[in-house]
Design a protein around this motif. Structure first.
Motif, PDB file in Angstrom:
ATOM      1  N   GLY A  49       0.833  -1.195   0.000  1.00  0.00           N
ATOM      2  CA  GLY A  49       0.000   0.000   0.000  1.00  0.00           C
ATOM      3  C   GLY A  49       0.868   1.244   0.000  1.00  0.00           C
ATOM      4  O   GLY A  49       2.091   1.174  -0.136  1.00  0.00           O
ATOM      5  N   SER A  50       0.263   2.387   0.186  1.00  0.00           N
ATOM      6  CA  SER A  50       1.005   3.651   0.154  1.00  0.00           C
ATOM      7  C   SER A  50       2.045   3.734   1.262  1.00  0.00           C
ATOM      8  O   SER A  50       3.025   4.463   1.145  1.00  0.00           O
ATOM      9  N   THR A  51       1.873   2.953   2.336  1.00  0.00           N
ATOM     10  CA  THR A  51       2.848   2.947   3.425  1.00  0.00           C
ATOM     11  C   THR A  51       3.964   1.929   3.187  1.00  0.00           C
ATOM     12  O   THR A  51       4.896   1.850   3.979  1.00  0.00           O
ATOM     13  N   GLY A  52       3.848   1.132   2.117  1.00  0.00           N
ATOM     14  CA  GLY A  52       4.834   0.093   1.844  1.00  0.00           C
ATOM     15  C   GLY A  52       4.489  -1.236   2.481  1.00  0.00           C
ATOM     16  O   GLY A  52       5.199  -2.218   2.300  1.00  0.00           O
ATOM     17  N   LEU A  53       3.388  -1.284   3.227  1.00  0.00           N
ATOM     18  CA  LEU A  53       2.991  -2.509   3.915  1.00  0.00           C
ATOM     19  C   LEU A  53       1.901  -3.240   3.139  1.00  0.00           C
ATOM     20  O   LEU A  53       1.181  -2.636   2.344  1.00  0.00           O
ATOM     21  N   PRO A  54       1.739  -4.545   3.358  1.00  0.00           N
ATOM     22  CA  PRO A  54       0.841  -5.357   2.545  1.00  0.00           C
ATOM     23  C   PRO A  54      -0.635  -4.951   2.621  1.00  0.00           C
ATOM     24  O   PRO A  54      -1.169  -4.669   3.692  1.00  0.00           O
ATOM     25  N   VAL A  55      -1.244  -4.961   1.440  1.00  0.00           N
ATOM     26  CA  VAL A  55      -2.681  -4.749   1.274  1.00  0.00           C
ATOM     27  C   VAL A  55      -3.176  -5.856   0.344  1.00  0.00           C
ATOM     28  O   VAL A  55      -2.507  -6.208  -0.627  1.00  0.00           O
ATOM     29  N   PHE A 148      17.129 -14.170   9.100  1.00  0.00           N
ATOM     30  CA  PHE A 148      17.040 -12.987   9.960  1.00  0.00           C
ATOM     31  C   PHE A 148      15.651 -12.832  10.570  1.00  0.00           C
ATOM     32  O   PHE A 148      14.657 -12.954   9.862  1.00  0.00           O
ATOM     33  N   ARG A 149      15.614 -12.529  11.860  1.00  0.00           N
ATOM     34  CA  ARG A 149      14.376 -12.097  12.505  1.00  0.00           C
ATOM     35  C   ARG A 149      14.158 -10.633  12.174  1.00  0.00           C
ATOM     36  O   ARG A 149      15.103  -9.844  12.150  1.00  0.00           O
ATOM     37  N   LEU A 150      12.901 -10.256  11.946  1.00  0.00           N
ATOM     38  CA  LEU A 150      12.567  -8.875  11.608  1.00  0.00           C
ATOM     39  C   LEU A 150      11.476  -8.361  12.519  1.00  0.00           C
ATOM     40  O   LEU A 150      10.525  -9.084  12.822  1.00  0.00           O
ATOM     41  N   THR A 151      11.608  -7.126  12.920  1.00  0.00           N
ATOM     42  CA  THR A 151      10.584  -6.471  13.731  1.00  0.00           C
ATOM     43  C   THR A 151       9.685  -5.646  12.810  1.00  0.00           C
ATOM     44  O   THR A 151      10.042  -5.396  11.648  1.00  0.00           O
ATOM     45  N   PRO A 152       8.543  -5.178  13.312  1.00  0.00           N
ATOM     46  CA  PRO A 152       7.722  -4.278  12.503  1.00  0.00           C
ATOM     47  C   PRO A 152       8.513  -3.056  12.017  1.00  0.00           C
ATOM     48  O   PRO A 152       8.364  -2.634  10.860  1.00  0.00           O
ATOM     49  N   ALA A 153       9.358  -2.502  12.872  1.00  0.00           N
ATOM     50  CA  ALA A 153      10.172  -1.342  12.468  1.00  0.00           C
ATOM     51  C   ALA A 153      11.120  -1.700  11.330  1.00  0.00           C
ATOM     52  O   ALA A 153      11.347  -0.894  10.425  1.00  0.00           O
ATOM     53  N   ASP A 154      11.688  -2.907  11.342  1.00  0.00           N
ATOM     54  CA  ASP A 154      12.568  -3.341  10.257  1.00  0.00           C
ATOM     55  C   ASP A 154      11.828  -3.353   8.919  1.00  0.00           C
ATOM     56  O   ASP A 154      12.421  -3.134   7.865  1.00  0.00           O
ATOM     57  N   LEU A 155      10.514  -3.608   8.966  1.00  0.00           N
ATOM     58  CA  LEU A 155       9.705  -3.717   7.764  1.00  0.00           C
ATOM     59  C   LEU A 155       9.051  -2.396   7.362  1.00  0.00           C
ATOM     60  O   LEU A 155       8.326  -2.326   6.384  1.00  0.00           O
ATOM     61  N   GLY A 156       9.290  -1.355   8.158  1.00  0.00           N
ATOM     62  CA  GLY A 156       8.723  -0.061   7.867  1.00  0.00           C
ATOM     63  C   GLY A 156       7.373   0.183   8.506  1.00  0.00           C
ATOM     64  O   GLY A 156       6.678   1.129   8.169  1.00  0.00           O
ATOM     65  N   ALA A 157       6.974  -0.692   9.419  1.00  0.00           N
ATOM     66  CA  ALA A 157       5.661  -0.544  10.090  1.00  0.00           C
ATOM     67  C   ALA A 157       5.749   0.429  11.243  1.00  0.00           C
ATOM     68  O   ALA A 157       6.753   0.601  11.854  1.00  0.00           O
TER      69      ALA A 157
END
Length: 157
Positions: A49-55, A148-157
């Motif tokens: 989506g516009s935030t870069g997160l899945p839609v 790698f483990r990823l956090t929401p911040a790592d994914l841009g959330a």
């Protein structure tokens, strides 16, 4: 001393995961099916989506939509098939997500149709809804020996 097989994220892992999200056009969605108590998997159209997160655009008639309405916890699997070689070495990103219906899709419809033009056949049917799939955790397998483990911040959330 050997290195741990699963590492915390680093800049390269974050960039690769965000790049995979930006390029995604589909994913495998895993939900908890309330009718059976078992996991249910579906291949879905999905994009950033516009935030870069899945839609995702999902039909309310589908098992996965009814399951998400009952339990918003789900998972997504994105992969990047290589041209050749062992599929177990190709990059893949697993996300634990919380799903929610997007009540006001705004410009999302037009953006979706640019990426998925054949969706014009069903996008306006009354049972279709856009869903946010907000990551709460992630795991990037970037190839052999690169997990790698990823956090929401790592994914841009």
């Amino acid at each position: 001393m050997s290195r741990a097989p699963i590492q915390d994220s680093d800049p390269r892992a974050r960039d690769q995961a965000r790049d995979m999200l930006a390029r995604m056009r589909h994913a495998v969605l895993a939900v908890n099916d309330p009718a059976t108590g078992h996991p249910h998997l579906s291949r879905i159209a999905c994009q950033a989506g516009s935030t870069g997160l899945p839609v995702a655009l999902l039909s309310g008639l589908a098992i996965h939509s009814r399951a998400l309405a009952a339990d918003p916890r789900a998972a997504l699997l994105l992969d990047e098939p290589g041209a050749k070689g062992d599929p177990m070495t190709w990059p893949r990103l697993s996300l634990q997500v919380m799903a929610s219906v997007i009540e006001e899709p705004g410009q999302l419809r037009d953006r979706w149709l640019r990426a998925h033009p054949k969706a014009t056949v069903f996008i306006d049917l009354p049972d279709f809804r856009f869903w946010h799939l907000r990551p709460v955790a992630g795991f990037l397998n970037a190839g052999f020996g690169a997990a790698f483990r990823l956090t929401p911040a790592d994914l841009g959330a």
